[in-house]
Enzyme design. Structure first.
Site, PDB file in Angstrom:
ATOM      1  N   LYS A  69       0.832  -1.205   0.000  1.00 38.56           N
ATOM      2  CA  LYS A  69       0.000   0.000   0.000  1.00 38.56           C
ATOM      3  C   LYS A  69       0.871   1.262   0.000  1.00 38.56           C
ATOM      4  O   LYS A  69       0.589   2.221  -0.726  1.00 38.56           O
ATOM      5  CB  LYS A  69      -0.923   0.000   1.220  1.00 38.56           C
ATOM      6  CG  LYS A  69      -2.004  -1.057   1.161  1.00 38.56           C
ATOM      7  CD  LYS A  69      -2.816  -1.083   2.449  1.00 38.56           C
ATOM      8  CE  LYS A  69      -3.885  -2.147   2.417  1.00 38.56           C
ATOM      9  NZ  LYS A  69      -4.680  -2.189   3.674  1.00 38.56           N
ATOM     10  N   SER A  85      -0.530   0.597   6.141  1.00 40.30           N
ATOM     11  CA  SER A  85      -0.871  -0.254   7.276  1.00 40.30           C
ATOM     12  C   SER A  85      -1.917  -1.271   6.859  1.00 40.30           C
ATOM     13  O   SER A  85      -2.792  -0.982   6.038  1.00 40.30           O
ATOM     14  CB  SER A  85      -1.390   0.589   8.447  1.00 40.30           C
ATOM     15  OG  SER A  85      -1.594  -0.211   9.594  1.00 40.30           O
ATOM     16  N   ASP A  86      -1.818  -2.460   7.429  1.00 41.13           N
ATOM     17  CA  ASP A  86      -2.816  -3.495   7.178  1.00 41.13           C
ATOM     18  C   ASP A  86      -2.913  -4.364   8.423  1.00 41.13           C
ATOM     19  O   ASP A  86      -1.927  -4.530   9.152  1.00 41.13           O
ATOM     20  CB  ASP A  86      -2.429  -4.355   5.975  1.00 41.13           C
ATOM     21  CG  ASP A  86      -3.571  -5.254   5.532  1.00 41.13           C
ATOM     22  OD1 ASP A  86      -4.447  -4.763   4.800  1.00 41.13           O
ATOM     23  OD2 ASP A  86      -3.591  -6.435   5.925  1.00 41.13           O
ATOM     24  N   GLN A  87      -4.095  -4.899   8.663  1.00 37.66           N
ATOM     25  CA  GLN A  87      -4.307  -5.692   9.872  1.00 37.66           C
ATOM     26  C   GLN A  87      -5.034  -6.987   9.544  1.00 37.66           C
ATOM     27  O   GLN A  87      -6.003  -7.000   8.785  1.00 37.66           O
ATOM     28  CB  GLN A  87      -5.129  -4.901  10.891  1.00 37.66           C
ATOM     29  CG  GLN A  87      -5.310  -5.594  12.231  1.00 37.66           C
ATOM     30  CD  GLN A  87      -6.182  -4.776  13.161  1.00 37.66           C
ATOM     31  OE1 GLN A  87      -7.405  -4.823  13.078  1.00 37.66           O
ATOM     32  NE2 GLN A  87      -5.553  -4.004  14.050  1.00 37.66           N
ATOM     33  N   GLY A 122       0.484  -4.753  10.321  1.00 36.11           N
ATOM     34  CA  GLY A 122       1.696  -4.418   9.584  1.00 36.11           C
ATOM     35  C   GLY A 122       1.767  -2.912   9.396  1.00 36.11           C
ATOM     36  O   GLY A 122       0.766  -2.271   9.068  1.00 36.11           O
TER      37      GLY A 122
END
Length: 209
Positions: A69, A85-87, A122
């Site tokens: 991203k 960011s990623d979750q 992340g």
């Protein structure tokens, strides 16, 4: 919901860094969290396939997508610090996405009742001027109380958690469903680990606070 545009105009001190700060996310939760740092920033939507790769662990998925991203949005900003960011939410039974419907949210809460779930976030900071990438994974473990069906239904009556992985908002009434939170940064659970992000920004020469 916090409106970021008026916030940008109100900030007088624009000398935090020579770089523009860009959030590679359309999440209102991440915008609200980043606004706490009182640094002007822009928002841009990444165009990334968020599917997990075959055999990929939840943590690896979250970190790979956070970097993807940041890099995708970074192509549009030649002199910027871009936050990706990623979750991924998961336990031994599998991964938990955003439920989307009340029935799916209730099913998630039943599956988590009396157990625990991990949220691996992340976080990536990409300096598009230098090509430097900082990448971290921040886990938070959430333990849930044993929930009755009446508690699940009352909760879903009172709080809109259909756009929340795990179907419980720790920053809202969802905290009443939980036994504990374990991790280095409670903000990571909401979607943006601010403690780690501040360290990353300082490493790139930005003053925080």
């Amino acid at each position: 919901m916090l409106s970021c545009r008026p916030f940008f105009r109100q900030i007088k001190n624009m000398s935090h860094s020579a770089h523009k700060l860009v959030l590679a996310s359309t999440s209102s939760y991440r915008r609200e969290l980043l606004a706490r740092l009182q640094i002007p920033f822009e928002v841009a939507a990444p165009e990334v396939d968020e599917s997990a790769l075959a055999g990929e662990s939840p943590g690896a998925t979250a970190e790979r997508l956070a970097e993807a991203k940041a890099r995708d949005v970074g192509m549009r900003f030649p002199n910027a610090l871009v936050i990706g960011s990623d979750q991924i939410a998961y336990n031994a039974g599998g991964r938990f996405g955003k439920p989307g419907t009340r029935d799916k949210a209730a099913a998630q809460l039943r599956a988590m009742s009396g157990g625990s779930i991990f949220f691996h976030t992340g976080l990536c900071l990409f300096n598009t001027a230098t090509g430097n990438v900082q990448l971290r994974g921040i886990p938070v473990e959430v333990g849930f109380r044993t929930l009755t069906e009446a508690e699940i239904q009352r909760y879903l009556d009172r709080e809109d958690a259909l756009n929340c992985a795990g179907s419980a908002k720790s920053e809202g009434l969802g905290i009443a469903l939980m036994r504990y939170l374990r991790g280095d940064d409670p903000n990571a659970l909401i979607g943006l680990p601010l403690i780690a992000l501040c360290d990353m920004l300082r490493a790139e020469g930005m003053t925080v606070p």
